[in-house]
Enzyme design. Structure first.
Site, mmCIF file in Angstrom:
data_model
loop_
_atom_site.group_PDB
_atom_site.id
_atom_site.type_symbol
_atom_site.label_atom_id
_atom_site.label_comp_id
_atom_site.label_asym_id
_atom_site.label_seq_id
_atom_site.Cartn_x
_atom_site.Cartn_y
_atom_site.Cartn_z
ATOM 1 N N GLU A 1 0.986 -0.354 -5.119
ATOM 2 C CA GLU A 1 -0.210 0.509 -5.099
ATOM 3 C C GLU A 1 0.272 1.933 -5.367
ATOM 4 O O GLU A 1 0.604 2.674 -4.453
ATOM 5 C CB GLU A 1 -0.913 0.388 -3.742
ATOM 6 C CG GLU A 1 -2.274 1.074 -3.696
ATOM 7 C CD GLU A 1 -2.173 2.530 -3.267
ATOM 8 O OE1 GLU A 1 -2.367 3.409 -4.137
ATOM 9 O OE2 GLU A 1 -1.894 2.796 -2.090
ATOM 10 N N ASP B 1 0.825 -1.196 0.000
ATOM 11 C CA ASP B 1 0.000 0.000 0.000
ATOM 12 C C ASP B 1 0.871 1.261 0.000
ATOM 13 O O ASP B 1 1.954 1.283 0.575
ATOM 14 C CB ASP B 1 -0.901 -0.026 1.240
ATOM 15 C CG ASP B 1 -1.997 1.014 1.205
ATOM 16 O OD1 ASP B 1 -2.694 1.094 0.184
ATOM 17 O OD2 ASP B 1 -2.148 1.738 2.191
ATOM 18 N N ASP C 1 -11.392 1.400 -1.151
ATOM 19 C CA ASP C 1 -11.497 2.811 -0.780
ATOM 20 C C ASP C 1 -12.427 3.599 -1.698
ATOM 21 O O ASP C 1 -12.585 4.813 -1.515
ATOM 22 C CB ASP C 1 -10.113 3.475 -0.815
ATOM 23 C CG ASP C 1 -9.266 3.125 0.395
ATOM 24 O OD1 ASP C 1 -9.836 2.813 1.454
ATOM 25 O OD2 ASP C 1 -8.023 3.162 0.286
#
Length: 497
Positions: free
Chosen positions: A338, A291, A393
């Protein structure tokens, strides 16, 4: 090889006991994925959740989430009676996780299971404790201390414990020996079930994509046990914290509050903490998504105590040196970067240097506030990328079509040739499946045609995040057959078929 997969966190699976687990509900989902022609199952972090229930804010980057332990499987192992848990209140809404009820009722049940386990510990248990001692001992002590201190953060414990004075720690270990044994036992039970689930999935041709948050929580065993790895002052408080700057989506930016890494110290130590962290994660998962990859190029630092992210500044990250150290130590690993958010040419260069596939999110392509938008249009995708309609998200596709700016939705409908068709979610998914992107992962919410009510997370908000669960029977044979046909049409079936 072109592949397809589904994003669904374990907590979102239907089960009788308040939350999805690693038991029968997960095995049924693996069967569904196989029947649907999928190759990949992407999940969110499986570490223990802390305040706010976010899997991205955990008490430990190494431990497993006790809520995910399946109680029926513990009963089958002889560690529980079904009467120990069947009559408990796990929440009133089967489509929402009630974390308060879980916290209240799950741990007493796990204590009964661990009591049975520790009455006659197996050689496998002792081997687990030995192999994982590099994190397990500190974690067990941290959780026992947190419980003894009424849940207070470690920065509020007695100074000698905060500073890890050896005499004080030994005193606590003796006083809390039974609690330490419980927390070790819980982790053994977690990873025994996780190993079984992963072997089941791999045996069905399904590989698991795990998720590694770049940062760790301030109130975590990682910071308490390894303060030298972080930017802390003499009182072990952060000097600056993590977040994102203001942009077209948020005038205040995002204030995450995580302590920042001391990259200079880490480099002098050959990034050993990161090497061990990635090595461990690559043993747990088949593929690892990291991430906030852009934070390795440059990271946004906000002075500790600021109420918003407005007064932060960019600082230089470790860059390629970190990933070179990881590759020297571990060899090449399957990692997804990401690389979303505010990107610069140097972020793109870093991703290309690593060779990691980046991410493309279809919904971003049509957002007129996003300067990166054109890069997310399917005709601009590179082959080496992982494509999504949206992530955890983002709004599910059907929710996005309702809540996004009308002009952006009109652009999307024209570009995607949705033409008001019924099931516009399928039109959006067909676009990403048809793209040249080597890998496509779609949210289960999009497969089911759900809207904003099923959104997993809205960043920078508190409330109903991380609670959504699917209805029992969502994984029907008819839906699996429909997905399988799409994988066949777009050349994404597993090679074994």
């Amino acid at each position: 090889m072109r592949t397809g997969g589904i994003l669904m966190h374990l907590t979102s699976l239907p089960s009788p006991y308040g939350v999805g687990t690693m038991g029968a509900c997960a095995r049924r989902f693996v069967d569904f994925l196989q029947a649907a022609g999928q190759s990949l199952w992407q999940i969110l972090p499986i570490c223990p959740t802390s305040y706010g229930d976010s899997p991205y804010q955990s008490f430990s980057t190494f431990a497993g989430n006790p809520y995910l332990i399946d109680l029926d499987d513990l009963a089958a192992d002889g560690l529980l009676d079904r009467a120990d848990y069947e009559g408990l209140d796990w929440g009133s809404d089967p489509q929402r996780v009630d974390y308060g009820k879980l916290y209240q009722n799950r741990y007493p049940v796990l204590r009964k299971a661990c009591k049975a386990l520790l009455a006659a510990p197996t050689a496998d248990y002792w081997a687990f404790c030995e192999e994982n001692s590099f994190w397990l001992e500190d974690y067990a002590l941290f959780m026992a201390m947190k419980e003894a201190n009424g849940g207070e953060p470690w920065t509020d414990w007695e100074p000698a414990i905060q500073n890890r004075d050896r005499v004080a720690l030994n005193r606590v270990r003796r006083a809390l020996a039974a609690d330490l044994a419980f927390w070790r036992g819980v982790q053994y039970l977690f990873f025994r079930q996780w190993k079984s689930l992963k072997e089941y999935a791999n045996g069905k041709g399904i590989r698991i994509i795990g998720d590694l948050p770049i940062y760790v929580s301030a109130d975590s065993v990682d910071v308490w046990a390894h303060p030298e790895q972080f930017q802390l002052d003499e009182h072990r408080r952060p000097t600056e914290v993590a977040g994102c700057p203001p942009d077209g989506f948020s005038a205040d930016g995002q204030l995450w509050g995580n302590p920042l890494f001391d990259w200079d110290y880490m480099e002098r130590d050959n990034f050993s903490w990161w090497v061990r962290r990635i090595a461990y994660q690559c043993e747990i998962y088949d593929v690892l998504r990291i991430d906030h990859f852009r934070g390795f190029d440059a990271y946004y630092a906000i002075p500790y105590g600021e109420p918003t992210a407005q007064n932060g500044r960019w600082r230089q990250g470790p860059g390629i040196k970190l990933f070179q150290a990881v590759e020297r130590a571990l060899g090449k690993k399957e990692i997804i970067a990401e690389d979303l958010g505010f990107l610069t040419p140097s972020v793109h260069r870093l991703r290309d240097e690593t060779g990691f596939p980046g991410m493309k999110v279809l919904e971003f392509a049509f957002d007129s506030r996003d300067k990166e938008g054109p890069a997310y249009l399917p005709h601009n995708y590179p082959v080496n990328c992982v494509v999504y309609v949206g992530t955890h998200d983002n709004e599910p596709a059907m929710g996005w079509l309702v809540t996004a700016r009308p002009e952006d939705v009109a652009y999307a409908r024209e570009y995607l040739h949705l033409d008001g068709e019924e099931g516009e979610n399928w039109g959006m998914m067909r676009t990403v499946w048809a793209s040249v992107g080597r890998c496509v992962v779609v949210q289960i919410q999009d497969v089911l045609g759900l809207g904003s009510e099923a959104r997993m997370n809205t960043p920078s908000t508190l409330g109903r995040n991380w609670t959504w669960r699917a209805r029992e029977g969502f994984d029907s044979p008819e839906l699996a057959a429909k997905l399988h046909r799409q994988m066949e049409l777009y050349g994404r079936l597993p090679q074994t078929e």
